[in-house]
Design a protein around this motif. Structure first.
Motif, PDB file in Angstrom:
ATOM      1  N   HIS A   1      16.205   1.547   8.107  1.00  0.00           N
ATOM      2  CA  HIS A   1      15.053   0.679   7.853  1.00  0.00           C
ATOM      3  C   HIS A   1      15.458  -0.527   7.013  1.00  0.00           C
ATOM      4  N   LEU A   2      16.240  -0.260   5.968  1.00  0.00           N
ATOM      5  CA  LEU A   2      16.651  -1.337   5.066  1.00  0.00           C
ATOM      6  C   LEU A   2      17.540  -2.345   5.785  1.00  0.00           C
ATOM      7  N   GLU A   3      18.489  -1.844   6.571  1.00  0.00           N
ATOM      8  CA  GLU A   3      19.387  -2.743   7.305  1.00  0.00           C
ATOM      9  C   GLU A   3      18.623  -3.531   8.365  1.00  0.00           C
ATOM     10  N   SER A   4      17.643  -2.890   9.018  1.00  0.00           N
ATOM     11  CA  SER A   4      16.864  -3.599  10.036  1.00  0.00           C
ATOM     12  C   SER A   4      16.030  -4.705   9.396  1.00  0.00           C
ATOM     13  N   LEU A   5      15.598  -4.490   8.153  1.00  0.00           N
ATOM     14  CA  LEU A   5      14.828  -5.496   7.437  1.00  0.00           C
ATOM     15  C   LEU A   5      15.678  -6.746   7.203  1.00  0.00           C
ATOM     16  N   LEU A   6      16.902  -6.547   6.732  1.00  0.00           N
ATOM     17  CA  LEU A   6      17.797  -7.675   6.473  1.00  0.00           C
ATOM     18  C   LEU A   6      18.224  -8.341   7.782  1.00  0.00           C
TER      19      LEU A   6
ATOM     20  N   GLY B   1       0.796  -1.217   0.000  1.00  0.00           N
ATOM     21  CA  GLY B   1       0.000   0.000   0.000  1.00  0.00           C
ATOM     22  C   GLY B   1       0.830   1.269   0.000  1.00  0.00           C
ATOM     23  N   LYS B   2       2.086   1.195   0.490  1.00  0.00           N
ATOM     24  CA  LYS B   2       2.954   2.367   0.554  1.00  0.00           C
ATOM     25  C   LYS B   2       4.342   1.982   0.086  1.00  0.00           C
ATOM     26  N   ILE B   3       5.045   2.949  -0.465  1.00  0.00           N
ATOM     27  CA  ILE B   3       6.402   2.711  -0.955  1.00  0.00           C
ATOM     28  C   ILE B   3       7.336   3.804  -0.415  1.00  0.00           C
ATOM     29  N   PRO B   4       8.654   3.514  -0.394  1.00  0.00           N
ATOM     30  CA  PRO B   4       9.340   2.275  -0.773  1.00  0.00           C
ATOM     31  C   PRO B   4       9.093   1.159   0.245  1.00  0.00           C
ATOM     32  N   TYR B   5       8.896  -0.040  -0.261  1.00  0.00           N
ATOM     33  CA  TYR B   5       8.549  -1.175   0.589  1.00  0.00           C
ATOM     34  C   TYR B   5       9.442  -2.354   0.213  1.00  0.00           C
ATOM     35  N   GLY B   6       9.979  -3.018   1.221  1.00  0.00           N
ATOM     36  CA  GLY B   6      10.881  -4.135   0.978  1.00  0.00           C
ATOM     37  C   GLY B   6      10.333  -5.443   1.503  1.00  0.00           C
ATOM     38  N   VAL B   7      10.601  -6.511   0.769  1.00  0.00           N
ATOM     39  CA  VAL B   7      10.258  -7.864   1.198  1.00  0.00           C
ATOM     40  C   VAL B   7      11.505  -8.725   1.029  1.00  0.00           C
ATOM     41  N   VAL B   8      11.927  -9.391   2.089  1.00  0.00           N
ATOM     42  CA  VAL B   8      13.117 -10.244   2.046  1.00  0.00           C
ATOM     43  C   VAL B   8      12.689 -11.707   1.952  1.00  0.00           C
ATOM     44  N   LEU B   9      13.195 -12.394   0.928  1.00  0.00           N
ATOM     45  CA  LEU B   9      12.955 -13.823   0.762  1.00  0.00           C
ATOM     46  C   LEU B   9      14.241 -14.574   1.056  1.00  0.00           C
ATOM     47  N   ASP B  10      14.148 -15.719   1.686  1.00  0.00           N
ATOM     48  CA  ASP B  10      15.351 -16.530   1.883  1.00  0.00           C
ATOM     49  C   ASP B  10      15.672 -17.277   0.597  1.00  0.00           C
ATOM     50  N   GLN B  11      16.718 -18.104   0.637  1.00  0.00           N
ATOM     51  CA  GLN B  11      17.159 -18.782  -0.582  1.00  0.00           C
ATOM     52  C   GLN B  11      16.136 -19.780  -1.121  1.00  0.00           C
ATOM     53  N   HIS B  12      15.178 -20.146  -0.276  1.00  0.00           N
ATOM     54  CA  HIS B  12      14.142 -21.087  -0.705  1.00  0.00           C
ATOM     55  C   HIS B  12      12.874 -20.384  -1.189  1.00  0.00           C
ATOM     56  N   GLY B  13      12.853 -19.070  -1.106  1.00  0.00           N
ATOM     57  CA  GLY B  13      11.700 -18.317  -1.570  1.00  0.00           C
ATOM     58  C   GLY B  13      10.653 -18.052  -0.503  1.00  0.00           C
ATOM     59  N   LYS B  14      10.992 -18.272   0.761  1.00  0.00           N
ATOM     60  CA  LYS B  14      10.055 -17.977   1.847  1.00  0.00           C
ATOM     61  C   LYS B  14      10.242 -16.540   2.328  1.00  0.00           C
ATOM     62  N   ILE B  15       9.145 -15.911   2.705  1.00  0.00           N
ATOM     63  CA  ILE B  15       9.186 -14.529   3.183  1.00  0.00           C
ATOM     64  C   ILE B  15       9.734 -14.516   4.613  1.00  0.00           C
ATOM     65  N   ARG B  16      10.799 -13.754   4.825  1.00  0.00           N
ATOM     66  CA  ARG B  16      11.438 -13.694   6.142  1.00  0.00           C
ATOM     67  C   ARG B  16      11.272 -12.347   6.835  1.00  0.00           C
ATOM     68  N   ALA B  17      11.036 -11.300   6.085  1.00  0.00           N
ATOM     69  CA  ALA B  17      10.832  -9.972   6.679  1.00  0.00           C
ATOM     70  C   ALA B  17      10.228  -9.068   5.619  1.00  0.00           C
ATOM     71  N   LYS B  18       9.542  -8.030   6.064  1.00  0.00           N
ATOM     72  CA  LYS B  18       8.966  -7.069   5.126  1.00  0.00           C
ATOM     73  C   LYS B  18       8.627  -5.795   5.874  1.00  0.00           C
ATOM     74  N   GLY B  19       8.552  -4.672   5.142  1.00  0.00           N
ATOM     75  CA  GLY B  19       8.187  -3.417   5.788  1.00  0.00           C
ATOM     76  C   GLY B  19       8.573  -2.200   4.975  1.00  0.00           C
ATOM     77  N   LEU B  20       8.076  -1.040   5.407  1.00  0.00           N
ATOM     78  CA  LEU B  20       8.446   0.226   4.789  1.00  0.00           C
ATOM     79  C   LEU B  20       9.929   0.493   5.008  1.00  0.00           C
ATOM     80  N   THR B  21      10.594   0.987   3.993  1.00  0.00           N
ATOM     81  CA  THR B  21      12.041   1.211   4.083  1.00  0.00           C
ATOM     82  C   THR B  21      12.362   2.611   3.572  1.00  0.00           C
ATOM     83  N   ASN B  22      12.207   3.602   4.431  1.00  0.00           N
ATOM     84  CA  ASN B  22      12.452   4.989   4.034  1.00  0.00           C
ATOM     85  C   ASN B  22      13.899   5.417   4.199  1.00  0.00           C
ATOM     86  N   THR B  23      14.694   4.649   4.957  1.00  0.00           N
ATOM     87  CA  THR B  23      16.072   5.039   5.254  1.00  0.00           C
ATOM     88  C   THR B  23      16.984   3.818   5.204  1.00  0.00           C
ATOM     89  N   ARG B  24      18.291   4.088   5.289  1.00  0.00           N
ATOM     90  CA  ARG B  24      19.257   2.991   5.356  1.00  0.00           C
ATOM     91  C   ARG B  24      19.005   2.132   6.594  1.00  0.00           C
TER      92      ARG B  24
END
Length: 215
Positions: free
Chosen positions: A177-182, A152-175
């Motif tokens: 945010h992005l690092e906390s997602l990973l 619904g809002k951007i920029p938005y990140g979704v992290v998938l593991d090597q098998h394609g499963k969703i491991r984290a997701k969320g709004l990523t307005n800053t570095r």
């Protein structure tokens, strides 16, 4: 107008000016304190705001083409055994513009496969790619992917593991945010809020048992 009235008028004007100057000084002080508090506030991490596929689910798969016609698959096992970061952006998003160099840096330093997934008008995409060097990061124009993940809002990140499963997701307005997602994906915590919440519960349980916990 007698002398007393004139003196009263002058005094009242002086008091009004002093009150105005005092109010301006107080306002400046409050503004400064708000700025200091903002700088000292710890980043909250990427905020989960959508209702799409849940963390732990296998991500939906899509066979798509990037902007330049290269066939790609979103979801499923990653060929090099890496994590995949799906970054949902838009060519007219100013925050996305500022975040792009950070995304490229994270992709290089963290060895994460990144896919930029965008939506919008063709002329906007052409202008964006003319003005921004995305490097080796695939740029995909697909409203279907965003709708499937219910972004619904951007920029938005979704992290998938090597098998394609969703491991984290969320709004990523800053570095941060992005690092906390990973970091959340790798530590097993869905977000920094999830980590802090669990730490608080663990501390309460420990203290309730007579154990002192240091953080």
């Amino acid at each position: 107008m007698n002398a007393m009235a004139i003196e009263f008028l002058i005094a009242s004007n002086i008091l009004l000016w002093l009150a105005l100057i005092g109010g301006a000084v107080v306002l400046l002080g409050v503004t400064r304190q708000v700025g200091i508090l903002h700088e000292r506030s710890a980043p909250l991490g990427a905020m989960i705001t959508d209702h799409g596929p849940d963390i732990g689910d296998s991500a939906p798969t899509f066979d798509v083409f990037d902007y330049y016609g290269k066939a790609l698959r979103i979801g499923g096992p990653e060929a090099r055994g890496r994590e995949t970061l799906l970054m949902f952006t838009a060519p007219t998003c100013p925050i996305c513009d500022k975040l792009l160099p950070i995304i490229k840096s994270v992709a290089r330093d963290e060895k994460v496969s990144v896919l930029l997934i965008s939506d919008g008008q063709p002329e906007d995409h052409a202008r964006f790619l003319k003005n921004h060097d995305v490097g080796d990061i695939p740029y995909i124009v697909s409203p279907e992917v965003g709708m499937r993940f219910q972004v619904g809002k951007i920029p938005y990140g979704v992290v998938l593991d090597q098998h394609g499963k969703i491991r984290a997701k969320g709004l990523t307005n800053t570095r941060e945010h992005l690092e906390s997602l990973l970091e959340g994906a790798r530590s097993g915590h869905h977000s920094l809020q999830d980590y802090m919440s669990k730490q608080g519960i663990n501390a309460l349980n420990a203290n309730g048992s007579g154990i002192h916990v240091e953080h």
